[in-house]
Design an enzyme around this catalytic site. Structure first.
Site, PDB file in Angstrom:
ATOM      1  CB  THR A 102       6.022 -49.952 -14.508  1.00 26.48           C
ATOM      2  OG1 THR A 102       5.496 -50.774 -15.285  1.00 26.48           O
ATOM      3  CG2 THR A 102       4.128 -49.613 -13.893  1.00 26.48           C
ATOM      4  CB  THR A 103       9.714 -47.944 -11.849  1.00 32.27           C
ATOM      5  OG1 THR A 103       9.526 -48.828 -11.507  1.00 32.27           O
ATOM      6  CG2 THR A 103      10.257 -47.022 -10.939  1.00 32.27           C
ATOM      7  CE1 TYR A 194       7.072 -54.351 -17.656  1.00 35.15           C
ATOM      8  CE2 TYR A 194       7.200 -52.082 -18.551  1.00 35.15           C
ATOM      9  CZ  TYR A 194       6.531 -53.215 -17.838  1.00 35.15           C
ATOM     10  OH  TYR A 194       6.664 -52.301 -15.907  1.00 35.15           O
ATOM     11  CE  LYS A 224      10.236 -54.270 -16.724  1.00 33.19           C
ATOM     12  NZ  LYS A 224       9.326 -54.943 -16.092  1.00 33.19           N
ATOM     13  CB  SER A 226       6.395 -57.737 -14.377  1.00 26.83           C
ATOM     14  OG  SER A 226       7.969 -56.741 -14.868  1.00 26.83           O
ATOM     15  N   GLY A 249      10.762 -59.782 -12.969  1.00 30.74           N
ATOM     16  CA  GLY A 249      10.247 -58.357 -12.716  1.00 30.74           C
ATOM     17  C   GLY A 249       9.445 -58.880 -11.121  1.00 30.74           C
ATOM     18  CG  ASP A 251      11.751 -55.979  -7.428  1.00 30.83           C
ATOM     19  OD1 ASP A 251      11.211 -56.699  -8.531  1.00 30.83           O
ATOM     20  OD2 ASP A 251      11.984 -54.903  -7.427  1.00 30.83           O
ATOM     21  CD  GLU A 252       7.143 -58.631  -4.590  1.00 29.69           C
ATOM     22  OE1 GLU A 252       7.924 -58.122  -5.340  1.00 29.69           O
ATOM     23  OE2 GLU A 252       5.949 -57.460  -4.375  1.00 29.69           O
ATOM     24  CB  SER A 268      10.326 -50.266  -8.730  1.00 29.52           C
ATOM     25  OG  SER A 268      10.018 -51.427  -7.880  1.00 29.52           O
TER      26      SER A 268
HETATM   27  C1  LIG Z   1       4.313 -53.125 -10.858  1.00 32.52           C
HETATM   28  C2  LIG Z   1       5.924 -52.548 -10.442  1.00 32.52           C
HETATM   29  O1  LIG Z   1       5.344 -51.601 -10.719  1.00 32.52           O
HETATM   30  N1  LIG Z   1       6.374 -53.540 -10.705  1.00 32.52           N
HETATM   31  C3  LIG Z   1       7.332 -53.712 -10.411  1.00 32.52           C
HETATM   32  C4  LIG Z   1       8.124 -54.097 -12.034  1.00 32.52           C
HETATM   33  O2  LIG Z   1       7.298 -54.696 -13.265  1.00 32.52           O
HETATM   34  C5  LIG Z   1       8.747 -54.650  -9.619  1.00 32.52           C
HETATM   35  O3  LIG Z   1       9.806 -54.356  -9.632  1.00 32.52           O
HETATM   36  C6  LIG Z   1       7.673 -54.015  -7.899  1.00 32.52           C
HETATM   37  O4  LIG Z   1       7.808 -52.810  -8.131  1.00 32.52           O
HETATM   38  C7  LIG Z   1       8.430 -54.292  -6.907  1.00 32.52           C
HETATM   39  O5  LIG Z   1       8.527 -55.994  -7.444  1.00 32.52           O
HETATM   40  C8  LIG Z   1       7.815 -54.522  -5.893  1.00 32.52           C
HETATM   41  O6  LIG Z   1       6.965 -54.427  -6.039  1.00 32.52           O
HETATM   42  C1  LIG Z   2       9.591 -52.100 -12.350  1.00 35.69           C
HETATM   43  C2  LIG Z   2       9.647 -52.680 -13.720  1.00 35.69           C
HETATM   44  O1  LIG Z   2      10.249 -52.548 -14.283  1.00 35.69           O
HETATM   45  C3  LIG Z   2       9.345 -50.807 -14.263  1.00 35.69           C
HETATM   46  O2  LIG Z   2       9.294 -49.897 -13.875  1.00 35.69           O
HETATM   47  O3  LIG Z   2       9.035 -51.348 -15.682  1.00 35.69           O
END
Ligand SMILES: CC(=O)N[C@H](C=O)[C@@H](O)[C@H](O)[C@H](O)CO
Ligand SMILES: CC(=O)C(=O)O
Length: 357
Positions: A102-103, A194, A224, A226, A249, A251-252, A268
């Site tokens: 995603t990032t 994922y 993974k 998230s 996934g 992070d917060e 990310s």
């Molecule tokens: C939606 C998104 O990109 N989620 C990321 C991983 O999956 C996270 O790493 C977030 O970027 C992070 O938790 C900050 O909100």
């Molecule tokens: C944040 C994460 O895991 C992704 O960018 O896919």
């Protein structure tokens, strides 16, 4: 990306029998170092020693979900990947990467671009990163399979696949069938599902996807996760087979996931907060929950500050540029570039919260 040695014995059915399917599969798994045969109870066995990839090791700790470096014209910029890897290992203490996720804005890149990027990440990571996981999920099966097969050829340590989200599977069954078909294109590569329901809109429980998946996908190695549903996360951990990794996934709220037994984290923010989150994890491992919580609260302070000002991949990428000095360029449309002042004030907030790594 080292090797570990295993021995395997396969039964030879006839004197000049062609290799059986499992024999061929194992040959593809690693480098054969010796072969021989032995006789037991009048039957001939072929004995092979082979080196299985290190990726058979369980993935733990932090994994940075990388941004995709672009030129100012918006084309992929391979030149920055080597520096990026050095930054993660040397400045952040992060030794695993998750690329084209995603990032990394994977859905905004063509299959050809994703192949070039994956190859460069794998090449430059050799001898530096422990594991490179390549996200190969696409909206359609054929492209996902093509990328999975390619990831196997370029020596990735694992692949991850997101749920297709234009035609959304509404139950676990069709989603598992889709994942299975992708896994068949790279049967020896560790495979991760994922799960990111807020982005895909696919609201199938991850624990429903995991149930029985080891029979369907022998290479299945984890998820993974998230999502914010901690009960579903707990169910994934409790179902998890010993060699699987449940990687969190969001992070917060990583600390909550660690308490539930997550084996590591992909995110990310580990691109620029990796060194602090490594401290959070070691405090947790030592039982120092007060210190672990202190670091988690700092991450939350930064992210809530950023979220109030609009936090998306474009802002996140620009923040990484401000903090790392790397030349990552703009995001690709439809993600918009971040206005300089907006990112600068988030970077200042970062410096006011966290000490130097
Ligand atoms: C939606 C998104 O990109 N989620 C990321 C991983 O999956 C996270 O790493 C977030 O970027 C992070 O938790 C900050 O909100
Ligand atoms: C944040 C994460 O895991 C992704 O960018 O896919």
């Amino acid at each position: 990306m080292g090797y570990l040695k295993v021995h395997l014995v396969t039964q030879k059915v006839k004197q000049h029998a062609p290799p059986t399917l499992s024999y061929v599969a194992f040959c593809e798994l690693g480098k054969i170092t010796s072969t021989g045969s032995s006789q037991t109870h009048g039957q001939t066995f072929v004995v092979m020693s082979l080196m299985a990839p290190a990726a058979e090791r369980k993935l733990t700790g932090l994994v940075a979900a990388t941004f995709t470096p672009l030129t100012t014209q918006g084309e992929i910029n391979l030149k920055e990947i080597g520096r990026y890897i050095d930054y993660l290992t040397e400045k952040q203490g992060v030794n695993n990467i998750f690329v084209n996720g995603t990032t990394g804005e994977s859905m905004s890149f063509s299959v050809a671009e994703r192949k070039i990027l994956a190859e460069e990440w794998c090449q430059k990571a050799k001898g530096k990163m422990d594991q490179v996981i390549v996200h190969v999920g696409c909206m359609n099966l054929k492209d996902s399979q093509e990328l999975a097969g390619h990831a196997a050829q370029i020596g990735a340590d694992g692949i991850a696949v997101i749920a297709p989200s234009f035609f959304k599977p509404s139950t676990a069954e069709p989603l598992k069938m889709f994942l299975h078909e992708v896994a068949l294109a790279a049967p020896t590569l560790p495979f991760y599902y994922y799960h990111i329901p807020a982005v895909t809109g696919v609201n199938v429980l991850a624990s429903d996807v995991l149930e029985g998946i080891e029979e369907l996908i022998p290479s299945f190695s984890g998820v993974k996760f998230s999502g914010v549903d901690l009960m579903d996360l707990g169910q994934c951990v409790s179902y998890s087979q010993p060699r699987w990794s449940v990687l969190y996934g969001v992070d917060e709220q990583l600390l909550a996931a660690l308490a539930l037994g997550a084996h590591g984290a992909v995110g990310s923010t580990y691109n620029y907060m990796g060194c602090h989150v490594n401290e959070l994890i070691s405090a947790f491992d030592k039982g120092d929950i007060v210190q672990a919580r202190r670091i988690q609260f700092k991450m939350q302070e930064l992210l809530s500050y950023a979220q109030k000002r609009g936090f998306d991949v474009g802002v996140n990428k620009q923040l990484m540029i401000e903090l790392s000095g790397l030349n990552l360029g703009p995001p690709r449309l439809p993600v918009m570039p971040c206005p300089h002042e907006q990112c600068l004030c988030i970077a200042q907030k970062y410096h006011s919260i966290f000490p130097e790594c």
